[in-house]
Design a protein around this motif. Sequence first.
Motif, PDB file in Angstrom:
ATOM      1  N   MET A 158      -3.205 -38.353  -1.508  1.00  0.00           N
ATOM      2  CA  MET A 158      -4.392 -37.738  -0.925  1.00  0.00           C
ATOM      3  C   MET A 158      -4.505 -38.085   0.557  1.00  0.00           C
ATOM      4  O   MET A 158      -4.812 -37.223   1.394  1.00  0.00           O
ATOM      5  CB  MET A 158      -5.648 -38.201  -1.671  1.00  0.00           C
ATOM      6  N   ASP A 159      -4.230 -39.344   0.915  1.00  0.00           N
ATOM      7  CA  ASP A 159      -4.298 -39.737   2.328  1.00  0.00           C
ATOM      8  C   ASP A 159      -3.296 -38.955   3.164  1.00  0.00           C
ATOM      9  O   ASP A 159      -3.599 -38.535   4.290  1.00  0.00           O
ATOM     10  CB  ASP A 159      -4.024 -41.237   2.459  1.00  0.00           C
ATOM     11  N   GLN A 160      -2.086 -38.756   2.633  1.00  0.00           N
ATOM     12  CA  GLN A 160      -1.077 -37.999   3.376  1.00  0.00           C
ATOM     13  C   GLN A 160      -1.516 -36.553   3.579  1.00  0.00           C
ATOM     14  O   GLN A 160      -1.360 -35.985   4.669  1.00  0.00           O
ATOM     15  CB  GLN A 160       0.252 -38.041   2.631  1.00  0.00           C
ATOM     16  N   GLU A 161      -2.062 -35.946   2.521  1.00  0.00           N
ATOM     17  CA  GLU A 161      -2.504 -34.556   2.638  1.00  0.00           C
ATOM     18  C   GLU A 161      -3.673 -34.428   3.605  1.00  0.00           C
ATOM     19  O   GLU A 161      -3.737 -33.479   4.392  1.00  0.00           O
ATOM     20  CB  GLU A 161      -2.871 -34.015   1.262  1.00  0.00           C
ATOM     21  N   LEU A 162      -4.596 -35.384   3.560  1.00  0.00           N
ATOM     22  CA  LEU A 162      -5.714 -35.350   4.496  1.00  0.00           C
ATOM     23  C   LEU A 162      -5.232 -35.548   5.925  1.00  0.00           C
ATOM     24  O   LEU A 162      -5.738 -34.915   6.862  1.00  0.00           O
ATOM     25  CB  LEU A 162      -6.736 -36.424   4.128  1.00  0.00           C
ATOM     26  N   GLU A 163      -4.238 -36.417   6.095  1.00  0.00           N
ATOM     27  CA  GLU A 163      -3.705 -36.658   7.439  1.00  0.00           C
ATOM     28  C   GLU A 163      -3.042 -35.404   7.993  1.00  0.00           C
ATOM     29  O   GLU A 163      -3.212 -35.059   9.167  1.00  0.00           O
ATOM     30  CB  GLU A 163      -2.709 -37.809   7.394  1.00  0.00           C
ATOM     31  N   ARG A 164      -2.281 -34.706   7.130  1.00  0.00           N
ATOM     32  CA  ARG A 164      -1.656 -33.462   7.578  1.00  0.00           C
ATOM     33  C   ARG A 164      -2.706 -32.410   7.928  1.00  0.00           C
ATOM     34  O   ARG A 164      -2.561 -31.655   8.893  1.00  0.00           O
ATOM     35  CB  ARG A 164      -0.718 -32.932   6.498  1.00  0.00           C
TER      36      ARG A 164
ATOM     37  N   ALA B  62      -7.321 -31.775  -1.896  1.00  0.00           N
ATOM     38  CA  ALA B  62      -6.631 -33.070  -1.944  1.00  0.00           C
ATOM     39  C   ALA B  62      -7.388 -34.054  -2.821  1.00  0.00           C
ATOM     40  O   ALA B  62      -6.783 -34.784  -3.621  1.00  0.00           O
ATOM     41  CB  ALA B  62      -6.470 -33.631  -0.534  1.00  0.00           C
ATOM     42  N   ARG B  63      -8.705 -34.076  -2.678  1.00  0.00           N
ATOM     43  CA  ARG B  63      -9.505 -34.997  -3.500  1.00  0.00           C
ATOM     44  C   ARG B  63      -9.454 -34.595  -4.974  1.00  0.00           C
ATOM     45  O   ARG B  63      -9.409 -35.452  -5.866  1.00  0.00           O
ATOM     46  CB  ARG B  63     -10.942 -35.019  -2.998  1.00  0.00           C
ATOM     47  N   ALA B  64      -9.485 -33.291  -5.238  1.00  0.00           N
ATOM     48  CA  ALA B  64      -9.424 -32.837  -6.630  1.00  0.00           C
ATOM     49  C   ALA B  64      -8.094 -33.221  -7.260  1.00  0.00           C
ATOM     50  O   ALA B  64      -8.043 -33.645  -8.426  1.00  0.00           O
ATOM     51  CB  ALA B  64      -9.630 -31.323  -6.691  1.00  0.00           C
ATOM     52  N   LYS B  65      -6.999 -33.088  -6.502  1.00  0.00           N
ATOM     53  CA  LYS B  65      -5.696 -33.476  -7.028  1.00  0.00           C
ATOM     54  C   LYS B  65      -5.642 -34.970  -7.303  1.00  0.00           C
ATOM     55  O   LYS B  65      -5.097 -35.411  -8.326  1.00  0.00           O
ATOM     56  CB  LYS B  65      -4.602 -33.091  -6.026  1.00  0.00           C
ATOM     57  N   CYS B  66      -6.215 -35.760  -6.397  1.00  0.00           N
ATOM     58  CA  CYS B  66      -6.254 -37.210  -6.608  1.00  0.00           C
ATOM     59  C   CYS B  66      -7.046 -37.556  -7.864  1.00  0.00           C
ATOM     60  O   CYS B  66      -6.622 -38.395  -8.666  1.00  0.00           O
ATOM     61  CB  CYS B  66      -6.864 -37.890  -5.382  1.00  0.00           C
ATOM     62  N   GLU B  67      -8.191 -36.911  -8.042  1.00  0.00           N
ATOM     63  CA  GLU B  67      -9.009 -37.181  -9.228  1.00  0.00           C
ATOM     64  C   GLU B  67      -8.287 -36.761 -10.505  1.00  0.00           C
ATOM     65  O   GLU B  67      -8.382 -37.434 -11.537  1.00  0.00           O
ATOM     66  CB  GLU B  67     -10.348 -36.455  -9.099  1.00  0.00           C
ATOM     67  N   GLU B  68      -7.532 -35.651 -10.431  1.00  0.00           N
ATOM     68  CA  GLU B  68      -6.791 -35.198 -11.604  1.00  0.00           C
ATOM     69  C   GLU B  68      -5.694 -36.195 -11.981  1.00  0.00           C
ATOM     70  O   GLU B  68      -5.535 -36.554 -13.157  1.00  0.00           O
ATOM     71  CB  GLU B  68      -6.172 -33.830 -11.327  1.00  0.00           C
TER      72      GLU B  68
ATOM     73  N   SER C 298      -6.832 -26.151  11.062  1.00  0.00           N
ATOM     74  CA  SER C 298      -7.755 -26.533   9.992  1.00  0.00           C
ATOM     75  C   SER C 298      -9.141 -26.862  10.512  1.00  0.00           C
ATOM     76  O   SER C 298     -10.063 -27.059   9.729  1.00  0.00           O
ATOM     77  CB  SER C 298      -7.191 -27.746   9.244  1.00  0.00           C
ATOM     78  N   ARG C 299      -9.274 -26.934  11.835  1.00  0.00           N
ATOM     79  CA  ARG C 299     -10.590 -27.252  12.400  1.00  0.00           C
ATOM     80  C   ARG C 299     -11.449 -26.016  12.604  1.00  0.00           C
ATOM     81  O   ARG C 299     -12.585 -26.117  13.057  1.00  0.00           O
ATOM     82  CB  ARG C 299     -10.405 -27.969  13.743  1.00  0.00           C
ATOM     83  N   ILE C 300     -10.874 -24.858  12.322  1.00  0.00           N
ATOM     84  CA  ILE C 300     -11.597 -23.603  12.510  1.00  0.00           C
ATOM     85  C   ILE C 300     -12.008 -23.079  11.140  1.00  0.00           C
ATOM     86  O   ILE C 300     -11.190 -22.992  10.217  1.00  0.00           O
ATOM     87  CB  ILE C 300     -10.715 -22.565  13.230  1.00  0.00           C
ATOM     88  N   GLY C 301     -13.267 -22.749  11.020  1.00  0.00           N
ATOM     89  CA  GLY C 301     -13.752 -22.212   9.761  1.00  0.00           C
ATOM     90  C   GLY C 301     -13.794 -23.268   8.669  1.00  0.00           C
ATOM     91  O   GLY C 301     -13.899 -24.470   8.920  1.00  0.00           O
ATOM     92  N   GLY C 302     -13.633 -22.798   7.420  1.00  0.00           N
ATOM     93  CA  GLY C 302     -13.714 -23.729   6.292  1.00  0.00           C
ATOM     94  C   GLY C 302     -12.371 -24.136   5.739  1.00  0.00           C
ATOM     95  O   GLY C 302     -12.312 -24.716   4.648  1.00  0.00           O
ATOM     96  N   THR C 303     -11.291 -23.848   6.477  1.00  0.00           N
ATOM     97  CA  THR C 303      -9.956 -24.186   5.974  1.00  0.00           C
ATOM     98  C   THR C 303      -9.803 -25.681   5.741  1.00  0.00           C
ATOM     99  O   THR C 303      -9.267 -26.132   4.722  1.00  0.00           O
ATOM    100  CB  THR C 303      -8.879 -23.704   6.961  1.00  0.00           C
ATOM    101  N   GLY C 304     -10.266 -26.478   6.715  1.00  0.00           N
ATOM    102  CA  GLY C 304     -10.150 -27.929   6.576  1.00  0.00           C
ATOM    103  C   GLY C 304     -10.941 -28.458   5.401  1.00  0.00           C
ATOM    104  O   GLY C 304     -10.462 -29.330   4.662  1.00  0.00           O
ATOM    105  N   ASP C 305     -12.151 -27.917   5.209  1.00  0.00           N
ATOM    106  CA  ASP C 305     -12.971 -28.386   4.085  1.00  0.00           C
ATOM    107  C   ASP C 305     -12.311 -28.061   2.754  1.00  0.00           C
ATOM    108  O   ASP C 305     -12.316 -28.874   1.821  1.00  0.00           O
ATOM    109  CB  ASP C 305     -14.355 -27.743   4.152  1.00  0.00           C
ATOM    110  N   LEU C 306     -11.717 -26.873   2.667  1.00  0.00           N
ATOM    111  CA  LEU C 306     -11.046 -26.497   1.428  1.00  0.00           C
ATOM    112  C   LEU C 306      -9.841 -27.396   1.163  1.00  0.00           C
ATOM    113  O   LEU C 306      -9.592 -27.808   0.025  1.00  0.00           O
ATOM    114  CB  LEU C 306     -10.611 -25.029   1.491  1.00  0.00           C
ATOM    115  N   ALA C 307      -9.084 -27.696   2.221  1.00  0.00           N
ATOM    116  CA  ALA C 307      -7.907 -28.552   2.049  1.00  0.00           C
ATOM    117  C   ALA C 307      -8.311 -29.953   1.624  1.00  0.00           C
ATOM    118  O   ALA C 307      -7.666 -30.566   0.762  1.00  0.00           O
ATOM    119  CB  ALA C 307      -7.106 -28.594   3.351  1.00  0.00           C
TER     120      ALA C 307
END
Length: 669
Positions: A338-344, A364-370, A351-360
Motif C-alpha cells: 500500500m505504501d508503494q502504491e500511495l508513493e507512486r 490501495a487501502r482497500a487492497k491492503c485491507e483485503e 493524480s493531483r487533478i480531479g479525483g484520480t488521486g483519491d480513487l487510487a
Amino acid sequence: MTAELVRGQNHALPQTRLEIRVTAGSPVVAGATLADEGGTVHGAEWVAHPGAPRLPGLEVPRQAAAGHRLAVDLGALPEAVHRVTVLLALPTGPGRPVRFGAVAAPFVAVTGLDGTEIATFTLTGLDSESAVTALELYRRQGAWKVRAVGQGYAAGLAEMLADQGLTEAAELAASIQEAVASGLARSVAPPPPRTPDGERARRPAPPAAPPSGPAATTPPAVTSPAMTPPAMTPPAVTPAPGPSGDAGGGVPYAGAPGGPSAGPISYAHPRRQTSAPPPPPSTAPPAAPGQPARPVAGDATGWSMDERLYNQIWGMFEDLARAVAAYRSAVDFAESRMDQELERTLSDPRSRIGGTGDLARAAARAKCEELTARAREALDRDLAQLAAESGVVEPALPAPYAGWDNPVWHGYRVPMEIPMALRLGDLHLPERADLRIPLLVRLPLERGIWIDSGRTAFEAAAAAGGGRLRALAMETAVALAARLLAAYPAGEFSVHVIDPAGSAAGPLAPLTASGVLSSPPATGPAGVSAVLAHLTRRVDLVQMAVRAGAADSLPPDLDTGEQLLVVNDFPHGFDDRAVTQLRYLADEGPSAGVHLMMVADREDARAYGPLLDPLWRSLLRVTPVADDHLADPWVGHAWTYEPSRIPPGSRVLEQVLALVAAARRTGHR
C-alpha cells in the motif's frame, strides 16, 4: 524458478524489497554490514546487529535463534552503499557449540516479500569456523545481484569484521556477543531433537509429497546431547541391512560371522527398534468432509504417553509461533505494498487533478485491507485448530506438565521415576491471549532460574508495590520448588533456602510447615556461608569422583540426590566470597546435581558490576507477574509469560507437600 547457488555463484535480483531467511541447526547470531564500492565498512554505524538492529533499508533480528528473517530494502540504502553482507556467528557461552562443523549446515534463502524464493544457499564445508560470511547483495551497473560467499573465520566475529576494514572490530564483536548473551538469558530453551521421521505426527493431515530443495528441510532444533530425552536416545549402534533385510548392528554382535575377530562386540539386539514408535492409532471419530480433523491428546511420536504429550506441546508451540509469523509477515507485506502504491500515486502529477488521486488511494487501502483480512482468516483457522488441540491436551497432562488448577493434582502420588519435563508457567501471544502454551523445561534442570522481583521492564510490576512484588516473586519460587519436589521420587531431591534477613517467612511457610526442607532457611552471614560451603563441597566432591572414575568413593554422608538452592533477596547478606561461591554453583552446579533459583532484583545486584553479568545471563529469567520478555527459538516472537499460580483458596500445594514429606520419612532413610 529458484536459483540454488553454490559458493561463488551469483544471481540477479528482480526486486529491491527482500527478505533473507536463515535456518540453522543451533541458535546463531545474524547480522549484516554495509560497505562502499571498495567493500569497506566505515564504522560501527554501518553494521546492523542484535544490539543495533536497524539501519536505513536494513533490519536484522534482535537475538540469536535457529531461524531468522532479515528485511532488506535496497532502494532505501544510502547512495554510498554498494554492498550488503549477511553475517552469521555462533553465540559464545558455556555449553554452546564453538564451531559450525559441530552443528547442521546453515541454509540461507533470499525471498520476495510474498515468500517467493529467489535464490538459496546451503553453507556446507564449514569446520572450525565460528563466524561466516553467508552471502552478499551487491550493486553492479545500476542493478543488484546476490552472491553466495560462505567464507568462514575461525577467530570469530572480530576477525570477520576486521577483514571488512572495520578498525574497531574487536570492540564491536564483544558488544554484539554481549547483546546476544543478554537476549539468550531471556529466551526459551530450544526444543528437543526431532525424531528420525522429522515433523511431529499429524494423523489428520493427508500424506503430502516430499518437499524438494534445501528450503523444505527442517534441521534439528538443538544439537546438545544433554537435551536429548533419555527415552528417545537409541542404542549406540549403526543400523545396517541384515541378511533378512532387517536392521542389524553395524558392529558385529556376538555369534555373527567374524564377530569376535572383526572388532568390539555389540550387545545390542540386531533387530531392536532404534527410532521412536509411531503414535498409537487414533480413537477419535473421523471428521466431516472439508472439516479439520478432531485433535487427539498424545498425537505425536514417542515411547510413552508422557513423551508423546511433551512432543505434542512443543509442536503446538512451534505451530503457533510460525502461524503468527506468517500472519505478521503478510500484514507487513500488505502495508508495504500500500505504501508503494500511495508513493507512486503521489509522485504522479496527473493524480493531483480531479479525483484520480483519491480513487487510487482508496483502491490501495482497500487492497491492503483485503490482504490483511485474508491473512487474519488463515490465522483464525490455525488458532481455532490449536485451541481445540489445547482443549484436549490440557486435561490429559500428567501432574508435572499440568497447571495447579488441573484436577490431576488431587490424585497426586509420589512418582517412582523422574518425569521428562516440568511446567514453569504459560506462554501466549497477543493475537490470541486465551490460547496458552505450557512452558516445559527438561529434567534434570540444565539451567538455573532467576525470578525477577524488580519493578522495571514490565507494566504489571510497575503498578505493584516493592514489598508486594518481592512477596509474589518468593511465592513463585516456592511453587516451583514444590513442583520439583513433587516430580522426583522420595528422597531424590532436596531444597535448601537462603533468606539472609528472614523476610520471606510468610511465603516460605508451605515449605517450612510441611518439613520438606533439608534444614531451616539459613539467615544471617553465618547461615549464608554454611549453606554455600556445604553445596560447594558437594560439587567439588562429585566432580573429583567423576574425573577420577571413582563414583563409589564418595563419602557415605553425601546426599547424592539432586539439590536446589533457593536464594531470596540477593545480594543482601552476601560478601565477596559468598558471591564467588554463588557464581561457582551457577556454572558448575548443574553438572553435579546442584541447581540455583535466585529471587532478586537485578538493579540491586548492579553494585557488583560485571561480576554478576555471567550469572544473570546463565539463568532463565522468569517473572512473578505477566511479562512479554521470553522469546521462542524458531521465530523470536516476544511471548507473554505467566507463572503457574495456586488457585485462590486452594490447599493443593499443602496437600502435595504433605505427601512428599510423608514419602521422605517412610521411603528414604
